[in-house]
Design a protein around this motif. Structure first.
Motif, PDB file in Angstrom:
ATOM      1  N   GLY B 108       0.779  -1.241   0.000  1.00 44.30           N
ATOM      2  CA  GLY B 108       0.000   0.000   0.000  1.00 44.30           C
ATOM      3  C   GLY B 108       0.806   1.284   0.000  1.00 44.30           C
ATOM      4  N   ILE B 109       2.116   1.174   0.004  1.00 44.67           N
ATOM      5  CA  ILE B 109       2.941   2.392   0.024  1.00 44.67           C
ATOM      6  C   ILE B 109       2.874   3.093  -1.341  1.00 44.67           C
ATOM      7  CG2 ILE B 109       5.275   3.355   0.353  1.00 44.67           C
ATOM      8  CD1 ILE B 109       5.894   0.833   2.038  1.00 44.67           C
ATOM      9  N   ILE B 110       2.545   4.381  -1.317  1.00 45.75           N
ATOM     10  CA  ILE B 110       2.477   5.156  -2.555  1.00 45.75           C
ATOM     11  C   ILE B 110       3.906   5.450  -3.017  1.00 45.75           C
ATOM     12  CG2 ILE B 110       1.711   7.347  -3.599  1.00 45.75           C
ATOM     13  CD1 ILE B 110      -0.472   7.433  -1.402  1.00 45.75           C
ATOM     14  N   PRO B 111       4.224   5.141  -4.286  1.00 45.58           N
ATOM     15  CA  PRO B 111       5.597   5.411  -4.736  1.00 45.58           C
ATOM     16  C   PRO B 111       5.862   6.908  -4.894  1.00 45.58           C
ATOM     17  CG  PRO B 111       4.248   4.722  -6.591  1.00 45.58           C
ATOM     18  CD  PRO B 111       3.390   4.562  -5.356  1.00 45.58           C
ATOM     19  N   LYS B 112       7.093   7.311  -4.702  1.00 45.91           N
ATOM     20  CA  LYS B 112       7.507   8.678  -5.029  1.00 45.91           C
ATOM     21  C   LYS B 112       7.595   8.767  -6.551  1.00 45.91           C
ATOM     22  CE  LYS B 112       8.297  10.406  -0.905  1.00 45.91           C
ATOM     23  NZ  LYS B 112       7.280  11.366  -0.384  1.00 45.91           N
ATOM     24  N   ILE B 113       7.106   9.874  -7.096  1.00 49.95           N
ATOM     25  CA  ILE B 113       7.087  10.051  -8.548  1.00 49.95           C
ATOM     26  C   ILE B 113       8.240  10.951  -8.980  1.00 49.95           C
ATOM     27  CG2 ILE B 113       5.728  10.839 -10.530  1.00 49.95           C
ATOM     28  CD1 ILE B 113       4.296   8.664  -9.015  1.00 49.95           C
ATOM     29  N   ILE B 114       9.044  10.436  -9.904  1.00 49.78           N
ATOM     30  CA  ILE B 114      10.175  11.195 -10.446  1.00 49.78           C
ATOM     31  C   ILE B 114       9.956  11.324 -11.958  1.00 49.78           C
ATOM     32  CG2 ILE B 114      12.695  11.243 -10.785  1.00 49.78           C
ATOM     33  CD1 ILE B 114      11.340   8.862  -8.217  1.00 49.78           C
ATOM     34  N   VAL B 115      10.028  12.541 -12.471  1.00 47.64           N
ATOM     35  CA  VAL B 115       9.879  12.701 -13.914  1.00 47.64           C
ATOM     36  C   VAL B 115      11.230  13.034 -14.549  1.00 47.64           C
ATOM     37  CG1 VAL B 115       7.443  13.352 -13.967  1.00 47.64           C
ATOM     38  CG2 VAL B 115       9.173  15.124 -13.654  1.00 47.64           C
ATOM     39  N   SER B 116      11.428  12.493 -15.750  1.00 54.63           N
ATOM     40  CA  SER B 116      12.630  12.845 -16.503  1.00 54.63           C
ATOM     41  C   SER B 116      12.220  13.887 -17.531  1.00 54.63           C
ATOM     42  CB  SER B 116      13.217  11.613 -17.183  1.00 54.63           C
ATOM     43  OG  SER B 116      12.279  11.076 -18.089  1.00 54.63           O
ATOM     44  N   CYS B 117      13.142  14.738 -17.873  1.00 57.20           N
ATOM     45  CA  CYS B 117      12.811  15.910 -18.671  1.00 57.20           C
ATOM     46  C   CYS B 117      14.101  16.390 -19.343  1.00 57.20           C
ATOM     47  CB  CYS B 117      12.259  16.954 -17.701  1.00 57.20           C
ATOM     48  SG  CYS B 117      11.791  18.479 -18.459  1.00 57.20           S
ATOM     49  N   ALA B 118      14.049  16.707 -20.649  1.00 61.67           N
ATOM     50  CA  ALA B 118      15.276  17.109 -21.352  1.00 61.67           C
ATOM     51  C   ALA B 118      15.707  18.528 -21.008  1.00 61.67           C
ATOM     52  CB  ALA B 118      15.080  16.970 -22.858  1.00 61.67           C
ATOM     53  N   GLY B 122      13.218  24.724 -14.104  1.00 67.28           N
ATOM     54  CA  GLY B 122      13.068  25.888 -13.236  1.00 67.28           C
ATOM     55  C   GLY B 122      12.883  25.476 -11.780  1.00 67.28           C
ATOM     56  N   ARG B 123      12.361  24.254 -11.568  1.00 67.12           N
ATOM     57  CA  ARG B 123      12.251  23.751 -10.200  1.00 67.12           C
ATOM     58  C   ARG B 123      13.552  23.050  -9.832  1.00 67.12           C
ATOM     59  NH1 ARG B 123       7.355  19.768  -8.976  1.00 67.12           N
ATOM     60  NH2 ARG B 123       8.921  18.977  -7.548  1.00 67.12           N
ATOM     61  N   GLN B 124      13.765  22.886  -8.539  1.00 63.39           N
ATOM     62  CA  GLN B 124      14.960  22.161  -8.082  1.00 63.39           C
ATOM     63  C   GLN B 124      14.988  20.762  -8.705  1.00 63.39           C
ATOM     64  OE1 GLN B 124      17.297  23.487  -5.813  1.00 63.39           O
ATOM     65  NE2 GLN B 124      18.501  21.693  -6.326  1.00 63.39           N
ATOM     66  N   ASN B 125      16.114  20.381  -9.262  1.00 60.15           N
ATOM     67  CA  ASN B 125      16.240  19.047  -9.844  1.00 60.15           C
ATOM     68  C   ASN B 125      16.807  18.052  -8.852  1.00 60.15           C
ATOM     69  OD1 ASN B 125      15.420  19.734 -12.463  1.00 60.15           O
ATOM     70  ND2 ASN B 125      17.435  20.602 -12.900  1.00 60.15           N
ATOM     71  N   LEU B 126      16.438  16.821  -9.087  1.00 57.43           N
ATOM     72  CA  LEU B 126      17.045  15.720  -8.346  1.00 57.43           C
ATOM     73  C   LEU B 126      18.316  15.324  -9.101  1.00 57.43           C
ATOM     74  CD1 LEU B 126      16.737  13.467  -6.153  1.00 57.43           C
ATOM     75  CD2 LEU B 126      15.394  12.183  -7.852  1.00 57.43           C
ATOM     76  N   LEU B 143       9.718   6.132 -11.881  1.00 63.90           N
ATOM     77  CA  LEU B 143      10.395   7.062 -12.787  1.00 63.90           C
ATOM     78  C   LEU B 143       9.674   7.083 -14.135  1.00 63.90           C
ATOM     79  CD1 LEU B 143      12.839   8.795 -13.737  1.00 63.90           C
ATOM     80  CD2 LEU B 143      14.095   6.638 -14.068  1.00 63.90           C
ATOM     81  N   LEU B 144       9.262   8.282 -14.554  1.00 62.69           N
ATOM     82  CA  LEU B 144       8.462   8.417 -15.770  1.00 62.69           C
ATOM     83  C   LEU B 144       9.245   9.042 -16.924  1.00 62.69           C
ATOM     84  CD1 LEU B 144       5.170   9.863 -14.190  1.00 62.69           C
ATOM     85  CD2 LEU B 144       5.850   7.478 -14.464  1.00 62.69           C
ATOM     86  N   PHE B 145       9.080   8.430 -18.096  1.00 65.74           N
ATOM     87  CA  PHE B 145       9.664   8.953 -19.334  1.00 65.74           C
ATOM     88  C   PHE B 145       8.538   9.340 -20.281  1.00 65.74           C
ATOM     89  CE2 PHE B 145      12.752   5.887 -17.699  1.00 65.74           C
ATOM     90  CZ  PHE B 145      13.921   6.627 -17.740  1.00 65.74           C
ATOM     91  N   GLY B 146       8.678  10.468 -20.951  1.00 61.40           N
ATOM     92  CA  GLY B 146       7.654  10.892 -21.911  1.00 61.40           C
ATOM     93  C   GLY B 146       8.070  10.616 -23.338  1.00 61.40           C
ATOM     94  N   THR B 147       7.090  10.277 -24.176  1.00 59.31           N
ATOM     95  CA  THR B 147       7.337  10.158 -25.614  1.00 59.31           C
ATOM     96  C   THR B 147       7.101  11.538 -26.241  1.00 59.31           C
ATOM     97  OG1 THR B 147       5.047   9.476 -25.866  1.00 59.31           O
ATOM     98  CG2 THR B 147       6.682   7.724 -25.713  1.00 59.31           C
ATOM     99  N   ILE B 156       4.574  17.565 -14.907  1.00 62.55           N
ATOM    100  CA  ILE B 156       5.953  17.694 -14.380  1.00 62.55           C
ATOM    101  C   ILE B 156       5.937  18.435 -13.049  1.00 62.55           C
ATOM    102  CG2 ILE B 156       8.160  18.920 -14.766  1.00 62.55           C
ATOM    103  CD1 ILE B 156       8.046  18.039 -17.668  1.00 62.55           C
ATOM    104  N   LEU B 157       5.157  19.493 -12.981  1.00 59.79           N
ATOM    105  CA  LEU B 157       5.148  20.314 -11.762  1.00 59.79           C
ATOM    106  C   LEU B 157       4.459  19.626 -10.581  1.00 59.79           C
ATOM    107  CD1 LEU B 157       4.557  23.795 -13.430  1.00 59.79           C
ATOM    108  CD2 LEU B 157       6.716  22.844 -12.584  1.00 59.79           C
ATOM    109  N   LYS B 158       3.665  18.590 -10.862  1.00 53.65           N
ATOM    110  CA  LYS B 158       2.993  17.851  -9.785  1.00 53.65           C
ATOM    111  C   LYS B 158       3.844  16.704  -9.225  1.00 53.65           C
ATOM    112  CE  LYS B 158      -0.953  17.186 -12.028  1.00 53.65           C
ATOM    113  NZ  LYS B 158      -2.302  16.711 -12.382  1.00 53.65           N
ATOM    114  N   ALA B 159       4.920  16.356  -9.941  1.00 49.14           N
ATOM    115  CA  ALA B 159       5.741  15.202  -9.519  1.00 49.14           C
ATOM    116  C   ALA B 159       6.480  15.505  -8.217  1.00 49.14           C
ATOM    117  CB  ALA B 159       6.744  14.870 -10.619  1.00 49.14           C
ATOM    118  N   ASP B 160       6.887  14.461  -7.512  1.00 50.13           N
ATOM    119  CA  ASP B 160       7.671  14.668  -6.286  1.00 50.13           C
ATOM    120  C   ASP B 160       9.064  15.206  -6.613  1.00 50.13           C
ATOM    121  OD1 ASP B 160       5.794  13.606  -4.283  1.00 50.13           O
ATOM    122  OD2 ASP B 160       6.049  11.723  -5.384  1.00 50.13           O
ATOM    123  N   TYR B 161       9.650  14.701  -7.688  1.00 50.28           N
ATOM    124  CA  TYR B 161      11.004  15.117  -8.054  1.00 50.28           C
ATOM    125  C   TYR B 161      11.127  15.259  -9.568  1.00 50.28           C
ATOM    126  CZ  TYR B 161      12.163  13.260  -3.414  1.00 50.28           C
ATOM    127  OH  TYR B 161      12.208  12.998  -2.075  1.00 50.28           O
TER     128      TYR B 161
END
Lengths: 192, 192
Positions: B108-118, B122-126, B143-147, B156-161
């Motif tokens: 039941g643990i909710i995963p932390k969401i990390i987005v990748s972005c080229a 502007g937000r702090q990066n991991l 970890l999410l990758f976009g096509t 992107i702005l809603k992700a944890d990291y």
């Protein structure tokens, strides 16, 4: 951004001499996405020329057609970032022809040949750490990637160096050549 | 080989919500080689599930057809290594559905969401170093990758990291998602 490394690492994608599933030496067909993905990786990491090697004239024509679509055709207007990458491609008949081209760009110095290989070859491997150190000098280096089931064993044994296979966290080592090229260039020149 | 990391890093390839060249949110079409290349990378680095996310039913059917060809069809006999990779794929309607699935696998643990972005967001990066440390605990990470032209800015702005963009030796950062996935997983879990 500062250019961290000199541009002396050339790469090639071989369609001959490579092996098929049964270990026989063949000439493989060109895959469109290999050209795009590896050209974009080359541009990212400052590779001066990405050689696409095939002795087949119709395959050479195909590669040139793809490149010209993105460098002078409609694609160049639609997506100029693809142009910047694909114009790094140079189509050659053979490894020898590519080596001559590298020599002509480097005052006649013959490049050291490094082959990538998914399996341990039995010969001493070049580690990523040593390779990274090595390319800091001014000499040309030529890193070869094989399509199909990889570069032929005869050719592997003739190379100056055999690069350590990519190992993840598991025994599985069946990456596509597109993925392998990206990972290897990042290990050598990634900045993070 | 020792399993160096716990298997708590899940990844996804998003076909929605992603943007097109003009920045509009779209649903992109599935690319066959994305599935193959990223599944093989997932298998290499011990990713437990590779989610392919699309809300379009015909695209979901297409993905399932490709998977079954390689996992139970002719392809599974021709090339069993593809089977081992492609059986990591799970097709889901939405990111939320994938998150539920990860929760069900992790008490039941909710995963932390990390987005990748080229691009820099502007937000702090991991950073890769911090991410690598982070995944050593027992919690699930996603970890999410976009096509297409990448994940939508709203998401992107809603992700944890937001993961630091890949930088090579140059300003050019237009890798394919296939290459980016390989390079990022190697930075986090490569063993060399």
């Amino acid at each position: 951004m500062t250019e961290l490394y000199k541009h002396n690492l050339y790469i090639a994608l071989l369609h001959y001499p490579v092996i098929n599933k049964s270990g026989e030496v063949i000439t493989s067909a060109v895959t469109n996405l290999d050209l795009h993905d590896i050209a974009r990786v080359s541009k990212t990491y400052g590779v001066p020329v990405f050689y696409v090697i095939t002795p087949l004239l119709d395959q050479q024509e195909l590669v040139k057609k793809i490149i010209s679509h993105w460098t002078i055709g409609h694609g160049s207007i639609y997506n100029p970032k693809r142009r910047e990458a694909l114009e790094l491609i140079s189509v050659k008949d053979s490894i020898e022809e590519a080596i001559c081209d590298i020599q002509s760009r480097n005052q006649g110095i013959i490049p050291k040949i490094i082959v990538s290989c998914a399996k341990d070859s039995g010969r001493q491997n070049l580690t990523y750490r040593n390779f990274k150190e090595m390319i800091k000098d001014e000499n040309p280096y030529f890193l070869l990637f094989g399509t199909a089931w990889g570069i032929s064993q005869d050719f592997i044994l003739k190379a100056d160096y055999i690069l350590e296979p990519i190992k993840g966290t598991r025994e599985y080592n069946h990456l596509s050549v597109r993925s392998a090229a990206g990972i290897i260039l990042d290990r050598l020149m990634g900045n993070y």
